[in-house]
Design an enzyme around this catalytic site. Structure first.
Site, PDB file in Angstrom:
ATOM      1  N   ARG A 103      59.157  31.244  34.416  1.00 46.45           N
ATOM      2  CA  ARG A 103      59.130  32.566  34.882  1.00 46.45           C
ATOM      3  C   ARG A 103      60.807  32.612  35.374  1.00 46.45           C
ATOM      4  O   ARG A 103      61.523  32.954  35.646  1.00 46.45           O
ATOM      5  CB  ARG A 103      58.249  32.460  36.612  1.00 46.45           C
ATOM      6  CG  ARG A 103      59.136  33.980  37.256  1.00 46.45           C
ATOM      7  CD  ARG A 103      57.912  33.779  38.504  1.00 46.45           C
ATOM      8  NE  ARG A 103      56.536  34.218  38.121  1.00 46.45           N
ATOM      9  CZ  ARG A 103      55.824  34.801  38.895  1.00 46.45           C
ATOM     10  NH1 ARG A 103      56.142  34.996  39.942  1.00 46.45           N
ATOM     11  NH2 ARG A 103      54.148  35.040  38.656  1.00 46.45           N
ATOM     12  N   HIS A 130      52.625  39.202  31.616  1.00 43.23           N
ATOM     13  CA  HIS A 130      51.854  38.001  32.639  1.00 43.23           C
ATOM     14  C   HIS A 130      50.729  37.233  32.466  1.00 43.23           C
ATOM     15  O   HIS A 130      49.689  37.599  32.580  1.00 43.23           O
ATOM     16  CB  HIS A 130      51.495  38.472  33.657  1.00 43.23           C
ATOM     17  CG  HIS A 130      51.579  37.519  35.051  1.00 43.23           C
ATOM     18  ND1 HIS A 130      51.724  36.117  35.163  1.00 43.23           N
ATOM     19  CD2 HIS A 130      51.468  38.267  36.489  1.00 43.23           C
ATOM     20  CE1 HIS A 130      51.745  35.616  35.791  1.00 43.23           C
ATOM     21  NE2 HIS A 130      51.687  36.392  36.727  1.00 43.23           N
ATOM     22  N   GLN A 133      47.949  35.229  34.043  1.00 42.89           N
ATOM     23  CA  GLN A 133      47.222  35.525  35.180  1.00 42.89           C
ATOM     24  C   GLN A 133      46.295  36.939  34.387  1.00 42.89           C
ATOM     25  O   GLN A 133      44.696  36.792  34.729  1.00 42.89           O
ATOM     26  CB  GLN A 133      48.320  37.324  35.527  1.00 42.89           C
ATOM     27  CG  GLN A 133      47.827  37.758  36.989  1.00 42.89           C
ATOM     28  CD  GLN A 133      47.156  36.844  37.800  1.00 42.89           C
ATOM     29  OE1 GLN A 133      48.066  37.005  38.978  1.00 42.89           O
ATOM     30  NE2 GLN A 133      45.608  37.820  37.921  1.00 42.89           N
ATOM     31  N   ASP A 222      48.451  46.772  40.564  1.00 41.03           N
ATOM     32  CA  ASP A 222      49.445  45.986  40.846  1.00 41.03           C
ATOM     33  C   ASP A 222      50.426  46.947  41.198  1.00 41.03           C
ATOM     34  O   ASP A 222      50.159  48.049  42.100  1.00 41.03           O
ATOM     35  CB  ASP A 222      50.046  45.879  38.878  1.00 41.03           C
ATOM     36  CG  ASP A 222      50.893  44.281  40.166  1.00 41.03           C
ATOM     37  OD1 ASP A 222      51.246  43.692  40.887  1.00 41.03           O
ATOM     38  OD2 ASP A 222      51.815  44.176  38.340  1.00 41.03           O
ATOM     39  N   CYS A 262      46.414  41.268  41.157  1.00 40.67           N
ATOM     40  CA  CYS A 262      47.116  39.774  40.563  1.00 40.67           C
ATOM     41  C   CYS A 262      47.689  39.583  41.717  1.00 40.67           C
ATOM     42  O   CYS A 262      47.872  38.253  41.995  1.00 40.67           O
ATOM     43  CB  CYS A 262      48.121  39.567  39.415  1.00 40.67           C
ATOM     44  SG  CYS A 262      49.876  41.670  39.982  1.00 40.67           S
ATOM     45  N   ARG A 290      43.573  30.658  38.879  1.00 39.77           N
ATOM     46  CA  ARG A 290      44.668  30.388  38.105  1.00 39.77           C
ATOM     47  C   ARG A 290      44.680  29.644  38.211  1.00 39.77           C
ATOM     48  O   ARG A 290      44.731  28.957  37.179  1.00 39.77           O
ATOM     49  CB  ARG A 290      45.391  31.241  39.245  1.00 39.77           C
ATOM     50  CG  ARG A 290      46.462  32.359  39.176  1.00 39.77           C
ATOM     51  CD  ARG A 290      46.352  33.082  37.592  1.00 39.77           C
ATOM     52  NE  ARG A 290      47.608  32.569  37.558  1.00 39.77           N
ATOM     53  CZ  ARG A 290      48.722  33.639  37.834  1.00 39.77           C
ATOM     54  NH1 ARG A 290      49.374  34.206  38.985  1.00 39.77           N
ATOM     55  NH2 ARG A 290      49.831  32.569  37.419  1.00 39.77           N
TER      56      ARG A 290
HETATM   57  N1  NVA Z   1      54.467  42.912  38.859  1.00 39.78           N
HETATM   58  C1  NVA Z   1      54.322  42.390  39.235  1.00 39.78           C
HETATM   59  C2  NVA Z   1      53.573  41.147  39.055  1.00 39.78           C
HETATM   60  C3  NVA Z   1      53.885  39.743  40.306  1.00 39.78           C
HETATM   61  C4  NVA Z   1      52.769  38.814  40.242  1.00 39.78           C
HETATM   62  C5  NVA Z   1      55.802  41.941  39.435  1.00 39.78           C
HETATM   63  O1  NVA Z   1      56.812  41.719  37.843  1.00 39.78           O
HETATM   64  O2  NVA Z   1      56.727  41.390  40.620  1.00 39.78           O
HETATM   65  N1   CP Z   2      50.170  36.926  40.577  1.00 41.83           N
HETATM   66  C1   CP Z   2      51.122  36.152  40.513  1.00 41.83           C
HETATM   67  O1   CP Z   2      51.488  35.701  39.546  1.00 41.83           O
HETATM   68  O2   CP Z   2      51.642  34.848  41.595  1.00 41.83           O
HETATM   69  P1   CP Z   2      52.993  34.822  42.345  1.00 41.83           P
HETATM   70  O3   CP Z   2      53.954  35.796  42.331  1.00 41.83           O
HETATM   71  O4   CP Z   2      52.375  34.186  43.366  1.00 41.83           O
HETATM   72  O5   CP Z   2      53.003  33.486  41.628  1.00 41.83           O
END
Ligand code: NVA
Ligand code: CP
Length: 303
Positions: A103, A130, A133, A222, A262, A290
């Site tokens: 990540r 992502h 997800q 989101d 998400c 997930r």
């Molecule tokens: N769009 C959000 C998704 C988090 C799971 C981010 O990138 O922070």
């Molecule tokens: N939806 C998601 O990826 O959650 P986290 O940021 O908690 O991993």
């Protein structure tokens, strides 16, 4: 399936179906309390440059349930933050581990990592995409609706990583995707152009959320401020006014609409508490999935 899971666009329909079928099976085995340890003796490295609740826990628990172990590797505590290059890190980690989940910010970094790694690399979220997800979201829709073919999915809000992932999936699978984003916050231009050209059931970008929502089977949103955009918070909150998923908007969709997010959510910003906790919301099942879907991905890639 390819060696890595970097983008939904790399998956063909048969790959999606293989993941979903296996996810159903693994979910049932877990419910029945049956042990299933095909990854015994294997190790997943998990590199996190951003925070996480769901991704970290579901990968770690999933790996444990499959008989293997997961290592949490915060970039702060490795040599990555001190400048060790991706090529070296990827080649060395490939000698110890059987798979890597990353990540981070840049999609290009994950792709570079996968290029040098000889083990599977799984994208656990970048600024661009992502995929884990998105797979869990589609799996949840299949569970609730029996399939995705012919459904209308409405994505309302920021044209961020989740929006791009939805477009990539719509480029491969026969569901229709209607996005509503304010001007200046569109999805990635190249992904959108390709999605619009290739989607079997269509991808449409609206400005008016009501147009996207009308008769939708699924409404997805989101956060308005993604990880790494914190300095833009005030401007974004202004620009996204009118894009909140609230009861008035939900009333435009089908009566049996599925409300998805998400998570984490900012109640009162992109979605109201009433809707997220309401009868149409499937967000908790979506988050649970997930675990099952990533176990399927790991089993397919790492066995
Ligand atoms: N769009 C959000 C998704 C988090 C799971 C981010 O990138 O922070
Ligand atoms: N939806 C998601 O990826 O959650 P986290 O940021 O908690 O991993």
């Amino acid at each position: 399936m390819k060696k890595d899971l970097l983008s939904e666009y790399d998956l063909e329909r048969s790959d999606y179906e293989a993941v979903f079928e296996r996810s159903h099976y693994l979910k049932r085995l877990l419910r029945e309390g049956k042990e299933h340890t095909p990854l015994k003796g294997k190790t997943l490295g998990m590199i996190f440059d951003k925070s996480s609740t769901r991704t970290r826990i579901s990968f770690e628990v999933g790996m444990y349930q499959l008989g293997g172990v997961a290592l949490f590797l915060s970039s702060r505590d490795t040599q990555i933050d001190r400048g060790e290059i991706i090529a070296d890190t990827a080649r060395i980690m490939s000698r110890y581990l059987n798979g890597i989940m990353i990540r981070t910010f840049s999609q290009a970094s994950v792709e570079e990592f996968a290029h040098y790694a000889t083990i599977p690399v799984i994208n656990g979220l970048t600024d661009l995409l992502h995929p884990c997800q998105l797979l869990s979201d589609l799996f949840t829709i299949i569970e609730k609706r029996g399939g995705y073919e012919g459904l209308k999915v409405a994505y309302v809000g920021d044209g961020n990583n989740m929006a791009n992932s939805w477009i990539n999936a719509a480029a491969k699978l026969p569901f229709r995707l209607d996005l509503a984003c304010p001007a200046g916050y569109d999805p990635d231009a190249a992904i959108l152009k390709r999605g619009m050209a290739e989607a079997p059931a269509g991808v449409i970008l609206h400005r008016d959320p009501a147009e996207a929502l009308r008769d939708a089977d699924v409404v997805y949103t989101d956060v308005w401020v993604s990880m790494g955009q914190e300095s833009e918070r005030e401007t974004r909150l202004q620009r996204f006014k009118g894009y909140q998923v609230n009861q008035a908007l939900i009333d435009l969709a089908r009566k049996d609409v599925l409300v998805m997010h998400c998570l984490p959510a900012h109640r009162g910003e992109e979605i109201t508490a009433e809707v997220i906790d309401g009868p149409r919301s499937v967000i908790i099942d979506e988050a649970e999935n997930r675990l099952h879907v990533q176990k399927a991905v790991m089993e397919i890639l790492m066995q």
